[in-house]
Design a protein around this motif. Structure first.
Motif, PDB file in Angstrom:
ATOM      1  N   GLN A 185     -17.207  29.198  85.715  1.00 46.96           N
ATOM      2  CA  GLN A 185     -15.868  29.540  85.231  1.00 46.96           C
ATOM      3  C   GLN A 185     -15.782  30.962  84.674  1.00 46.96           C
ATOM      4  N   GLY A 186     -16.936  31.596  84.469  1.00 49.62           N
ATOM      5  CA  GLY A 186     -16.941  32.969  83.986  1.00 49.62           C
ATOM      6  C   GLY A 186     -17.242  33.115  82.514  1.00 49.62           C
ATOM      7  N   HIS A 187     -17.796  32.059  81.884  1.00 48.18           N
ATOM      8  CA  HIS A 187     -18.060  32.099  80.444  1.00 48.18           C
ATOM      9  C   HIS A 187     -19.478  32.544  80.107  1.00 48.18           C
ATOM     10  N   SER A 188     -20.196  33.081  81.076  1.00 47.13           N
ATOM     11  CA  SER A 188     -21.541  33.614  80.839  1.00 47.13           C
ATOM     12  C   SER A 188     -21.527  35.096  81.206  1.00 47.13           C
ATOM     13  N   PRO A 189     -21.192  35.963  80.272  1.00 48.10           N
ATOM     14  CA  PRO A 189     -20.996  37.390  80.570  1.00 48.10           C
ATOM     15  C   PRO A 189     -22.213  38.064  81.199  1.00 48.10           C
ATOM     16  N   SER A 190     -23.417  37.559  80.921  1.00 47.91           N
ATOM     17  CA  SER A 190     -24.622  38.208  81.446  1.00 47.91           C
ATOM     18  C   SER A 190     -24.860  37.905  82.926  1.00 47.91           C
ATOM     19  N   VAL A 191     -24.184  36.896  83.456  1.00 53.73           N
ATOM     20  CA  VAL A 191     -24.417  36.484  84.852  1.00 53.73           C
ATOM     21  C   VAL A 191     -23.602  37.357  85.794  1.00 53.73           C
ATOM     22  N   ILE A 192     -24.283  37.917  86.769  1.00 54.30           N
ATOM     23  CA  ILE A 192     -23.636  38.776  87.767  1.00 54.30           C
ATOM     24  C   ILE A 192     -23.493  37.990  89.070  1.00 54.30           C
ATOM     25  N   PHE A 193     -22.280  37.935  89.615  1.00 56.35           N
ATOM     26  CA  PHE A 193     -22.014  37.249  90.877  1.00 56.35           C
ATOM     27  C   PHE A 193     -22.137  38.224  92.041  1.00 56.35           C
ATOM     28  N   PRO A 194     -22.498  37.746  93.237  1.00 55.32           N
ATOM     29  CA  PRO A 194     -22.784  36.357  93.592  1.00 55.32           C
ATOM     30  C   PRO A 194     -24.119  35.879  93.027  1.00 55.32           C
ATOM     31  N   ARG A 195     -24.199  34.571  92.756  1.00 56.02           N
ATOM     32  CA  ARG A 195     -25.398  33.979  92.175  1.00 56.02           C
ATOM     33  C   ARG A 195     -25.530  32.532  92.658  1.00 56.02           C
ATOM     34  N   VAL A 196     -26.737  32.125  92.968  1.00 60.49           N
ATOM     35  CA  VAL A 196     -27.026  30.723  93.240  1.00 60.49           C
ATOM     36  C   VAL A 196     -27.279  30.065  91.883  1.00 60.49           C
ATOM     37  N   GLN A 200     -38.904  30.566 109.673  1.00 62.89           N
ATOM     38  CA  GLN A 200     -37.667  30.280 108.957  1.00 62.89           C
ATOM     39  C   GLN A 200     -37.317  31.481 108.095  1.00 62.89           C
ATOM     40  N   GLN A 201     -36.397  32.299 108.574  1.00 63.61           N
ATOM     41  CA  GLN A 201     -36.044  33.525 107.869  1.00 63.61           C
ATOM     42  C   GLN A 201     -34.877  33.339 106.902  1.00 63.61           C
ATOM     43  N   THR A 202     -34.121  32.253 107.061  1.00 64.79           N
ATOM     44  CA  THR A 202     -32.966  32.018 106.203  1.00 64.79           C
ATOM     45  C   THR A 202     -32.995  30.606 105.640  1.00 64.79           C
ATOM     46  N   MET A 203     -32.143  30.364 104.671  1.00 62.63           N
ATOM     47  CA  MET A 203     -32.003  29.035 104.088  1.00 62.63           C
ATOM     48  C   MET A 203     -30.540  28.835 103.710  1.00 62.63           C
ATOM     49  N   ARG A 204     -30.181  27.590 103.476  1.00 68.42           N
ATOM     50  CA  ARG A 204     -28.825  27.274 103.035  1.00 68.42           C
ATOM     51  C   ARG A 204     -28.792  27.229 101.519  1.00 68.42           C
ATOM     52  N   ALA A 205     -27.726  27.775 100.952  1.00 69.05           N
ATOM     53  CA  ALA A 205     -27.579  27.793  99.501  1.00 69.05           C
ATOM     54  C   ALA A 205     -26.098  27.707  99.146  1.00 69.05           C
ATOM     55  N   ALA A 206     -25.816  27.129  97.980  1.00 72.09           N
ATOM     56  CA  ALA A 206     -24.455  27.128  97.443  1.00 72.09           C
ATOM     57  C   ALA A 206     -24.334  28.361  96.557  1.00 72.09           C
ATOM     58  N   VAL A 207     -23.598  29.341  97.017  1.00 67.22           N
ATOM     59  CA  VAL A 207     -23.481  30.616  96.318  1.00 67.22           C
ATOM     60  C   VAL A 207     -22.178  30.658  95.532  1.00 67.22           C
ATOM     61  N   CYS A 208     -22.292  30.953  94.238  1.00 61.53           N
ATOM     62  CA  CYS A 208     -21.096  31.176  93.431  1.00 61.53           C
ATOM     63  C   CYS A 208     -20.679  32.630  93.631  1.00 61.53           C
ATOM     64  N   VAL A 209     -19.604  32.848  94.360  1.00 63.73           N
ATOM     65  CA  VAL A 209     -19.257  34.196  94.799  1.00 63.73           C
ATOM     66  C   VAL A 209     -18.498  34.993  93.729  1.00 63.73           C
ATOM     67  N   ARG A 210     -17.876  34.282  92.788  1.00 59.37           N
ATOM     68  CA  ARG A 210     -17.137  34.936  91.703  1.00 59.37           C
ATOM     69  C   ARG A 210     -16.809  33.867  90.672  1.00 59.37           C
ATOM     70  N   ALA A 211     -16.276  34.265  89.543  1.00 58.79           N
ATOM     71  CA  ALA A 211     -15.857  33.295  88.536  1.00 58.79           C
ATOM     72  C   ALA A 211     -14.583  32.601  88.994  1.00 58.79           C
ATOM     73  N   GLY A 212     -14.500  31.309  88.735  1.00 62.72           N
ATOM     74  CA  GLY A 212     -13.303  30.577  89.123  1.00 62.72           C
ATOM     75  C   GLY A 212     -13.519  29.083  89.176  1.00 62.72           C
ATOM     76  N   GLY A 213     -12.665  28.408  89.940  1.00 61.02           N
ATOM     77  CA  GLY A 213     -12.731  26.959  90.087  1.00 61.02           C
ATOM     78  C   GLY A 213     -13.850  26.536  91.022  1.00 61.02           C
ATOM     79  N   PRO A 214     -13.981  25.236  91.281  1.00 61.94           N
ATOM     80  CA  PRO A 214     -15.060  24.739  92.141  1.00 61.94           C
ATOM     81  C   PRO A 214     -15.101  25.386  93.525  1.00 61.94           C
ATOM     82  N   GLU A 215     -13.944  25.846  93.990  1.00 64.50           N
ATOM     83  CA  GLU A 215     -13.872  26.429  95.335  1.00 64.50           C
ATOM     84  C   GLU A 215     -14.642  27.735  95.479  1.00 64.50           C
ATOM     85  N   VAL A 216     -15.054  28.360  94.374  1.00 62.88           N
ATOM     86  CA  VAL A 216     -15.814  29.614  94.480  1.00 62.88           C
ATOM     87  C   VAL A 216     -17.275  29.361  94.855  1.00 62.88           C
ATOM     88  N   LEU A 217     -17.675  28.096  94.952  1.00 60.52           N
ATOM     89  CA  LEU A 217     -19.018  27.743  95.426  1.00 60.52           C
ATOM     90  C   LEU A 217     -18.968  27.618  96.945  1.00 60.52           C
TER      91      LEU A 217
END
Length: 356
Positions: free
Chosen positions: A79-90, A29-46
């Motif tokens: 939503q982008g209110h955590s300045p230290s978090v770099i996207f994309p991020r699970v 198993q080389q991959t897995m499924r994850a909900a990735v937050c690709v950028r700051a925004g609404g729920p659709e960025v997951l």
């Protein structure tokens, strides 16, 4: 010293074997499924994506995630209110599951574990995935018969609730009066469950009358609808002198008001951030009444063996029917966008859980 050195070498050798064996087992198993937050925004960025399975490294172990609780802090990070978090991020500041590959002899494969905070889902990927690579120091081994969706509802919620009540000095047999602001939140309902078991008289706020019955079921004696205008008046009808204690889970927007509501000499504990993290223009000398105490709690205070002990006790109380976990809704990982929209709309009464 020599004996200690040999023991350390032995443990490292064992860990190397465990990593090697686990690596062979997971090699297919080389991959897995994850909900990735690709950028700051609404729920659709997951976005649900196939991502590489994390490689185990020294000091970290791979956990097969069986459930993850949702939290408002993840919503604000998205939503982008955590300045230290770099996207994309699970995202995901907590999860429960089983150890899939270990670098710690005290955490063998198959061990049921929980993990919370410690920059999980912020500095490194968190629980919104099939697997999570986590620091060994965050993993709390738990023995339980609870189903995953119930166990997943407990770590962040009940550790925060228990720690907050500890910060307020609450003990079994306590007969003081406690106001919980944000009573329909998962932490609020957990705190109500614990506090009522201790013997406190409790009141809790909600912004929606339709949620009053659910709050009552959690063990609250008095439910107050907080319309932002008349909470003080409503509170005085039950407790003319005010509550002895306030657990403020709304946070920044209401903390100063809570200091006014609590009786003189009482204590306010801020342990939530439903309204944000910062109190604008806060003047402690002017805003904290003489003799009144202001404290706080953050679940990062419960780490390692301390957190394990508290969480295991909570699990036993849930298994025994003493505490009610108040799971509002369970979502599949594929429905993570719907889950975040549900959370953002403030529709939940209790905890939301995602099962990968």
């Amino acid at each position: 010293m020599a004996a200690d050195g040999h023991k350390l070498a032995f443990y490292r050798w064992q860990a190397a074997l465990l990593i090697s064996d686990s690596g062979r087992m997971l090699n297919s198993q080389q991959t897995m499924r994850a909900a990735v937050c690709v950028r700051a925004g609404g729920p659709e960025v997951l976005e649900i994506r196939e991502v590489p399975l994390p490689a185990v490294r020294d000091g970290w172990s791979l956990v097969r995630v069986e459930g993850a609780g949702l939290n408002r802090s993840e919503l604000r990070t998205r939503q982008g209110h955590s300045p230290s978090v770099i996207f994309p991020r699970v995202l995901g500041i907590e999860c429960v599951g089983t150890v899939a590959a270990s670098t710690d002899p005290s955490l063998p494969e198959g061990t049921t574990v929980a993990a919370v905070m410690g920059e999980m889902g912020r500095e490194f990927d968190g629980g919104y995935a099939e697997y999570a690579l986590l620091p060994n120091a965050l993993l709390m081994p738990i023995t339980t018969t609870l189903p995953w969706e119930i166990l997943a509802a407990l770590p962040e919620t009940y550790l925060t609730a228990q720690g907050s009540l500890d910060a307020l000095g609450v003990m079994p047999g306590d007969r003081r009066r406690l106001l919980i602001r944000g009573g329909t939140s998962s932490v609020g309902m957990a705190a109500a469950s614990i506090a009522s078991g201790y013997g406190l008289e409790t009141a809790a706020t909600t912004r929606r009358q339709s949620k009053a019955d659910a709050v009552k079921t959690a063990g609250v004696d008095h439910v107050l609808v907080d319309d932002g205008k008349s909470l003080a008046a409503s509170l005085r009808t039950i407790w003319p002198d005010g509550p002895d204690l306030v657990l403020d889970l709304v946070g920044a927007r209401t903390a100063v008001d809570s200091l006014r509501l609590v009786r003189r000499g009482g204590t306010v504990c801020v342990a939530g951030s439903l309204s944000g993290w910062l109190i604008p223009d806060f003047e402690p000398i002017a805003m904290i009444p003489y003799g009144t105490k202001l404290t706080s709690f953050h679940s990062d205070n419960f780490k390692g063996s301390v957190g394990t002990t508290v969480l295991q006790r909570v699990v036993r109380e849930v298994e025994g029917g003493v505490y009610r976990p108040n799971v509002d809704r369970v979502f599949d990982l594929d429905d993570i966008v719907k889950a975040h929209q549900y959370m953002e709309n403030n529709e939940a009464t209790g905890k939301l859980v995602v099962l990968p």
